[in-house]
Enzyme design. Sequence first.
Site, PDB file in Angstrom:
ATOM      1  N   ASP A   1     -14.352  38.249 -45.304  1.00 23.16           N
ATOM      2  CA  ASP A   1     -14.750  38.221 -43.766  1.00 23.16           C
ATOM      3  C   ASP A   1     -16.023  37.760 -43.722  1.00 23.16           C
ATOM      4  OD1 ASP A   1     -15.981  39.637 -41.103  1.00 23.16           O
ATOM      5  OD2 ASP A   1     -14.269  41.261 -42.302  1.00 23.16           O
TER       6      ASP A   1
ATOM      7  N   HIS B   1     -15.489  34.620 -41.694  1.00 25.31           N
ATOM      8  CA  HIS B   1     -15.326  34.680 -40.348  1.00 25.31           C
ATOM      9  C   HIS B   1     -16.819  34.063 -40.039  1.00 25.31           C
ATOM     10  CE1 HIS B   1     -12.492  38.154 -40.906  1.00 25.31           C
ATOM     11  NE2 HIS B   1     -11.970  36.788 -40.664  1.00 25.31           N
TER      12      HIS B   1
END
Length: 517
Positions: free
Chosen positions: A301, A337
């Site tokens: 992430d 991300h």
Amino acid sequence: MIQPSIIARSARTAALCLPGPGALYWLCEKAAWRLSSPDDDRDLQQGVADTAVTLLHGLHPARRYVFEAEGFLPVVFQTAPCAGLVDAADFGLVPDIAPDDLDGAVANVKALADAIATVPSGGTLYLGRGLWTAFPITLKGQMTLHLAEGATLRAPSGRTGWPILASRDHCGRMLGSWEGLPAACFAAPVHAASAENLVIEGRGALDGSGDRGDWWSWPKETRDSARRPRGLHLISCRDVTLLGFTIRNAPSWTIHPQGCERLTAAGLTIIAPPDSPNTDGFNPESCRDVTITGVRFSVGDDCIAVKAGKRGPNGEDDHLMETRNVRVSHCLMERGHGGLVIGSEMSGGVHDVCVEDCEMIGTDRGLRLKTRRGRGGSITNIAMCRVRLDGVETALSANAHYHCDADGHDPWVQSREPAAVSSATPVIDGVAIEDVEIRGLAHAAGVFLGLPEAPIRNISIRRLQIVSHDPDAIATPPIMADRVRPMRHEAIVAERAEIDCDDPALLSAASISLSFE
């Protein structure tokens, strides 16, 4: 010549920065170095530095050292004293038990708890080479946890009997949390609350066993009325130093400082598989004075997500505190991300965040600010300087229509018509971008989408260079808001945002949003 700086030092470890010209995570040229002592004529250590942040291990407590590196001025420092060394192996730890041996993990955590209780104030708990499986351990203040080279402290794969951290303590202060709200959660494999002068250091590793248990199969759910644990959870701690170790496979966020002050992390390696859910690398939440330097990230992430809590669905805000003064430097973000992300949980306010001299490779976004109506709070004085982005799909973004939470797609959140301004209206004011290089751009160099009732203010962009584009890029909406058009190879696109750019050619006249018809 340039003077190296001492980032942090403990009794047995020191972190130094060699800020050579053009150095990001890696030095432009390797530098041979030697370590000596004014009290000893011999060279105690020598090596070659290839990263801007160099860790020195195997030092002695309360000793003076001289560090000399080619091309740099010498630097003199002294290690901290140590009040006593406690070897965890002396308390009956059993190595190499199977990850599903829960009885063995319980016995090992008892042994570690006994060892921690024995560590004197200002002393060190030494965990030697070996694979040590144990249920979550609680660290105390005024101590060092030293992870020797070859040592791995691993969580078990099963969660039967795993301790649960309550959402609040007896004073009402937030303990457990989930996405910015108080919530019961399973205790992190290593955690501490209200600890001061805590050091975790060494060449060893912490392994959260997220890849062995079932944690990653229920990312947004609960089990036993609790949320997933972090990898390392520090709650209301002060003067914490994290040096040199590797941490991997966290069940959720990897390192989560919550309500902490004066925290330094240097030379860490933070790892999680690219498809592991919500395994952010380092998430300082409601913290002050945080330094993250020389850290290498490869996670599932965001690499770093700066947060300040989330206002509750009925306006609850008694758990909110601001985050202020976060400095990120000489880090390498690979995959993930986002490189440096702020929000979307930012209701307490996020101020004075700087990321400089870093490299981001293959992240979805570089600098990313995200919020939405209902959050309230403000994001101010954010800076990115001397950063290289390579293969980053969207380099810069600020999105005030982020479609998070169950109501994130509701018209009142996504409407582009002005709404009434209230305490639940978020504000973004002050973003400075300087000396940023973009290679392999896919979607857009910058996308800034503000609220009509609260436009994004004071965005300054200087010396932004787009070196190349990704020829295989597919047009895709570059931010997570409704009715955003797909983009490919665009420069800087903005709606309801004030941008001062030294190269007007980078500013696009095209809109971000699709028609609402």
